[in-house]
Design an enzyme around this catalytic site. Sequence first.
Site, short mmCIF file in Angstrom:
data_model
loop_
_atom_site.label_atom_id
_atom_site.label_comp_id
_atom_site.label_asym_id
_atom_site.label_seq_id
_atom_site.Cartn_x
_atom_site.Cartn_y
_atom_site.Cartn_z
N CYS A 116 0.81 -1.22 0.00
CA CYS A 116 0.00 0.00 0.00
C CYS A 116 0.85 1.28 0.00
CB CYS A 116 -0.95 0.01 1.20
SG CYS A 116 -2.10 -1.36 1.17
N HIS A 252 -3.30 7.39 1.86
CA HIS A 252 -3.67 6.06 1.37
C HIS A 252 -5.04 5.73 1.95
CE1 HIS A 252 -3.96 1.89 0.64
NE2 HIS A 252 -3.69 1.52 1.88
N ASN A 282 -10.04 -0.02 -0.60
CA ASN A 282 -8.58 0.08 -0.51
C ASN A 282 -7.98 -0.49 -1.80
OD1 ASN A 282 -5.86 -0.24 0.03
ND2 ASN A 282 -6.16 -1.11 2.06
N1 ACO Z 1 -19.12 -8.26 7.96
C1 ACO Z 1 -19.74 -8.51 9.15
N2 ACO Z 1 -19.07 -8.92 10.22
C2 ACO Z 1 -17.75 -9.10 10.12
C3 ACO Z 1 -17.05 -8.85 8.91
C4 ACO Z 1 -17.79 -8.42 7.81
N3 ACO Z 1 -17.23 -8.16 6.62
N4 ACO Z 1 -15.75 -9.11 9.12
C5 ACO Z 1 -15.62 -9.48 10.40
N5 ACO Z 1 -16.82 -9.48 11.01
C6 ACO Z 1 -17.15 -9.81 12.39
C7 ACO Z 1 -16.13 -10.73 13.02
O1 ACO Z 1 -16.42 -12.07 12.74
C8 ACO Z 1 -16.30 -10.40 14.47
O2 ACO Z 1 -17.43 -11.08 14.97
P1 ACO Z 1 -17.42 -11.75 16.43
O3 ACO Z 1 -17.21 -10.59 17.39
O4 ACO Z 1 -18.76 -12.37 16.52
O5 ACO Z 1 -16.27 -12.71 16.43
C9 ACO Z 1 -16.65 -8.92 14.49
O6 ACO Z 1 -17.09 -8.60 13.15
C10 ACO Z 1 -15.49 -8.03 14.84
O7 ACO Z 1 -14.38 -8.40 14.05
P2 ACO Z 1 -13.01 -7.70 14.20
O8 ACO Z 1 -12.03 -8.33 13.27
O9 ACO Z 1 -12.66 -7.64 15.66
O10 ACO Z 1 -13.37 -6.24 13.69
P3 ACO Z 1 -12.57 -4.92 13.88
O11 ACO Z 1 -13.34 -4.01 14.75
O12 ACO Z 1 -11.13 -5.16 14.23
O13 ACO Z 1 -12.61 -4.32 12.42
C11 ACO Z 1 -11.25 -4.08 10.44
C12 ACO Z 1 -12.02 -5.05 11.35
C13 ACO Z 1 -12.24 -3.13 9.80
C14 ACO Z 1 -10.57 -4.91 9.38
C15 ACO Z 1 -10.24 -3.32 11.30
O14 ACO Z 1 -9.48 -4.18 12.09
C16 ACO Z 1 -9.32 -2.49 10.46
O15 ACO Z 1 -9.72 -1.56 9.81
N6 ACO Z 1 -8.03 -2.78 10.47
C17 ACO Z 1 -7.08 -2.06 9.65
C18 ACO Z 1 -6.79 -2.93 8.53
C19 ACO Z 1 -6.64 -2.22 7.23
O16 ACO Z 1 -7.04 -1.12 7.03
N7 ACO Z 1 -6.06 -2.96 6.35
C20 ACO Z 1 -5.88 -2.53 5.03
C21 ACO Z 1 -4.61 -3.01 4.51
S1 ACO Z 1 -3.28 -2.28 5.34
C22 ACO Z 1 -3.29 -0.77 4.94
O17 ACO Z 1 -3.61 -0.46 3.85
C23 ACO Z 1 -2.93 0.14 6.04
#
Ligand code: ACO
Length: 325
Positions: A116, A252, A282
């Site tokens: 990224c 980004h 993204n």
């Molecule tokens: N739809 C519905 N529910 C979902 C989804 C989805 N697409 N994905 C996960 N869940 C559920 C999970 O199963 C979990 O359920 P549970 O509590 O019953 O087990 C719940 O949602 C919470 O999941 P988490 O993984 O804890 O969610 P979190 O609050 O951490 O959010 C996210 C996830 C959005 C990916 C977050 O961690 C994030 O934004 N991280 C940064 C990652 C990023 O931006 N990466 C991009 C690449 S790197 C870069 O470019 C910087």
Amino acid sequence: MTIRSIIRSVGGSVPGKPVTNHDLVTRGIDTSDEWIRERTGIGARHIAPPEVLTSDLAIAAAQIALLRAGISADEIDLIILATTTPDLTFPATAVRVQAALGCLPGIPAFDIQAVCSGFVYALATADAYLKAGLAHRALVIGAETLTRLLNWEDRSTCVLFGDGAGAVVLEAWPEEAAGKRGIISAHLHADGTHIDRLKTDGGVSTNQKAGFLTMDGKEVYRHAVNKLAEVVEETLQNQNIKSDALDWLVPHQANARIIEHTAKKLGMPMEKVILTIEKHGNTSAASIPLALYEGVETGRIKSGHLCLLEAMGGGFTWGSVLVRM
Ligand code: ACO
């Protein structure tokens, strides 16, 4: 003679129609528009059909950039293309772009892989080439078909990414002619101790496959907010300026909450942030040039504006470029 690298023009391209969060639900993914929007700010993304390659998106974006600059392909003497999703393992996607655009045979053309952060790395590298007198006019491209790396069974990652490309024409000007315009500073970083937090579970050398994207979302989030806050501060301190000198933050587009956090750290209102994540998701190395393109095309980013570009991605890699348009 001191050289400044000027962004002459910007281009962008995304494949086909947007695929909304609702469309993903219709396709059978166990998710909801509400969950995706609330956690990430993403409303839609573009997904390239199988016959559309990363090079096709790169070529389309580059053609727009060339058109906007009013120059022809044979006036380019360097191509640097940032991608994580090359057409082939080799040769570089940049050489396919070179041939397709009708750039002169013999000019250097190569890919950069910093996930990224790829576009920031590519722009900084092109800037160094121009300042060293190794090239005069470069095409710097970020292009991805990142959806090809997605495991559509993994709802925690497959809803986040999209395909697209953005490109700039970067030109060497003598400092007297450039005035205050051009790339002012670049700051690149990497820390390979975090490889496993965001990666593919395959690779040519490992198992002869491209693999699927895997991510420890919470850890990536935590590192992203910290490292981006550090690098924007480093950039401001390096130039001894305050954030109110900035006209635009062009981040980004990984997650709207990460972007809001960086803007808040800078004390910048969201009106001064170019946001495209809602419609693109993204797009990895393509996201900054696509956002820049959006900003310029909508007339918000104007000549003379001071823009801070920043990114963080797998590796981890992260970095920034400060540029006056
Ligand atoms: N739809 C519905 N529910 C979902 C989804 C989805 N697409 N994905 C996960 N869940 C559920 C999970 O199963 C979990 O359920 P549970 O509590 O019953 O087990 C719940 O949602 C919470 O999941 P988490 O993984 O804890 O969610 P979190 O609050 O951490 O959010 C996210 C996830 C959005 C990916 C977050 O961690 C994030 O934004 N991280 C940064 C990652 C990023 O931006 N990466 C991009 C690449 S790197 C870069 O470019 C910087």
